[in-house]
Design an enzyme around this catalytic site. Structure first.
Site, PDB file in Angstrom:
ATOM      1  N   PRO A   1       0.880  -1.148  -0.004  1.00 43.90           N
ATOM      2  CA  PRO A   1      -0.315   0.014  -0.175  1.00 43.90           C
ATOM      3  C   PRO A   1       0.990   1.317   0.244  1.00 43.90           C
ATOM      4  CG  PRO A   1      -0.377  -1.487   1.521  1.00 43.90           C
ATOM      5  CD  PRO A   1       0.749  -1.787   1.186  1.00 43.90           C
ATOM      6  N   GLU A   2       0.413   2.102  -0.819  1.00 46.48           N
ATOM      7  CA  GLU A   2       1.209   3.491  -1.064  1.00 46.48           C
ATOM      8  C   GLU A   2       0.324   4.451  -0.496  1.00 46.48           C
ATOM      9  OE1 GLU A   2       4.475   4.377  -1.939  1.00 46.48           O
ATOM     10  OE2 GLU A   2       5.279   2.310  -2.638  1.00 46.48           O
TER      11      GLU A   2
ATOM     12  N   LYS B   1       0.911   7.523   5.663  1.00 49.50           N
ATOM     13  CA  LYS B   1       0.701   6.203   5.383  1.00 49.50           C
ATOM     14  C   LYS B   1      -0.205   5.605   7.026  1.00 49.50           C
ATOM     15  CE  LYS B   1       3.736   5.029   1.988  1.00 49.50           C
ATOM     16  NZ  LYS B   1       4.919   4.072   1.549  1.00 49.50           N
TER      17      LYS B   1
ATOM     18  N   ARG C   1      18.132  -1.809  -0.870  1.00 50.46           N
ATOM     19  CA  ARG C   1      16.885  -1.878  -2.008  1.00 50.46           C
ATOM     20  C   ARG C   1      17.600  -1.654  -3.070  1.00 50.46           C
ATOM     21  NH1 ARG C   1      14.605   1.340   2.164  1.00 50.46           N
ATOM     22  NH2 ARG C   1      14.056  -0.016   3.727  1.00 50.46           N
TER      23      ARG C   1
END
Length: 282
Positions: free
Chosen positions: A2-3, A61, A266
């Site tokens: 989820p962004e 968020k 990442r």
DNA sequence: GCTTGCGCCTGAATGC
DNA sequence: TGCATTCAGGCGCAAG
């Protein structure tokens, strides 16, 4: 995962299907999902059962549900969290972590495969939970202050992408939207923040705002009545990504192949031509 | 005070 | 085939 746009869609769903309802019962199926509720799962249940949800709010968020008690249930979906509104007769989904019985055959279910997300009760947190007060406003927030953001960015001594991922400077930007925003604004992720020009900072903020607005516009249309879903992986959003995950594919602007660089354990995806690497990267 | 890096977690994908 | 390793990611916290 989820962004921010997905989280906003969840919030809208909660407004429609949860606000105004009373939590008549609740079950914590996995205590790790309430690990940030320091008083423990039994206290969590004691705080929420019998309370009525009076709102659904968001910062970055983070979501929170103000209760009639003045407290708030703070929710973070983490990497894989979902909020489902389902009938109790619907078979419990795999990875069901917390469920709330809302009466009239409605159940709110928190499903989270990887348990990066979770919930806790914030005492007197209805207006803004103290635990998330350090989270900056996001670019979709009308009160987001571009002047303040620009001056704080320039005081940092780090790379622009690290700054974009720093929740205390700007919230709601994850790895995907950071890469997309930098591609749109033609900035390399390692550009030193203290040397950025104001026009460049504005450019990346506008890009982030546009990317999120477009995703939100798409997400808002796929909303289903009895199903508050927000699983990005399920294709809720038909994201058109220009950089993220596009390694080896031609840049749609110049045709150069998008490259992937290791970044903070990442990846960063960028166009080597549109986003030239700075001489002194950070 | 500011910046950086680790660990949390699961399951799909990859490697041997 | 099967087991082991890698990767993905946001966020709090500890270390530098």
């Amino acid at each position: 995962m989820p962004e921010l746009p997905e989280v906003e869609v969840v919030r809208l769903g909660l407004v429609d299907y949860v606000v105004g309802r009373t939590i008549v019962d609740a079950v914590v199926h996995d205590i790790r999902s309430v690990r940030r509720h320091l008083a423990g799962p039994h206290d969590f249940l004691a705080q929420v059962i019998g309370s009525t949800v009076v709102g659904a709010r968001r910062r970055g968020k983070y979501l929170w549900l103000p209760l009639d008690s003045g407290d708030a249930i703070v929710v973070h979906l983490g990497m894989s969290g979902q909020m489902l509104v389902q009938a109790p007769s619907v078979a419990a989904p795999k990875h069901l972590r917390i469920s709330f019985a809302l009466g009239d055959g409605v159940e709110l279910r928190f499903v989270d495969q990887r348990i990066f997300g979770g919930m806790f009760v914030s005492p007197a947190g209805a207006e803004l939970p103290a635990e998330i007060a350090h989270i900056a406003r996001d670019p979709l927030d009308p009160a987001f202050d571009r002047d303040d953001f620009a001056s704080r960015i320039k005081r940092r001594k780090t790379g622009i992408k690290r700054a974009l991922l720093d929740q205390t400077l700007i919230s709601g930007v994850g790895n995907i939207y950071a890469d997309e925003s930098l591609w749109r604004s033609k900035l390399h992720f390692a550009r030193p923040t203290e040397k950025l020009r104001r026009v460049e900072i504005d450019r990346v903020v506008v890009a982030a705002t546009d990317v999120m607005t477009e995703a939100l516009a798409q997400g808002g249309t796929s909303f289903d009545a009895l199903y508050v879903n927000v699983n990005g992986q399920s294709g809720c959003f038909d994201r058109s990504l220009d950089a993220y995950g596009q390694e080896g594919l031609p840049c749609v602007r110049c045709g150069t192949l998008i490259r992937r660089d290791p970044f903070m354990n990442r990846s960063s995806y960028s166009c080597p031509v549109c986003q030239p690497r700075p001489r002194h990267p950070r």
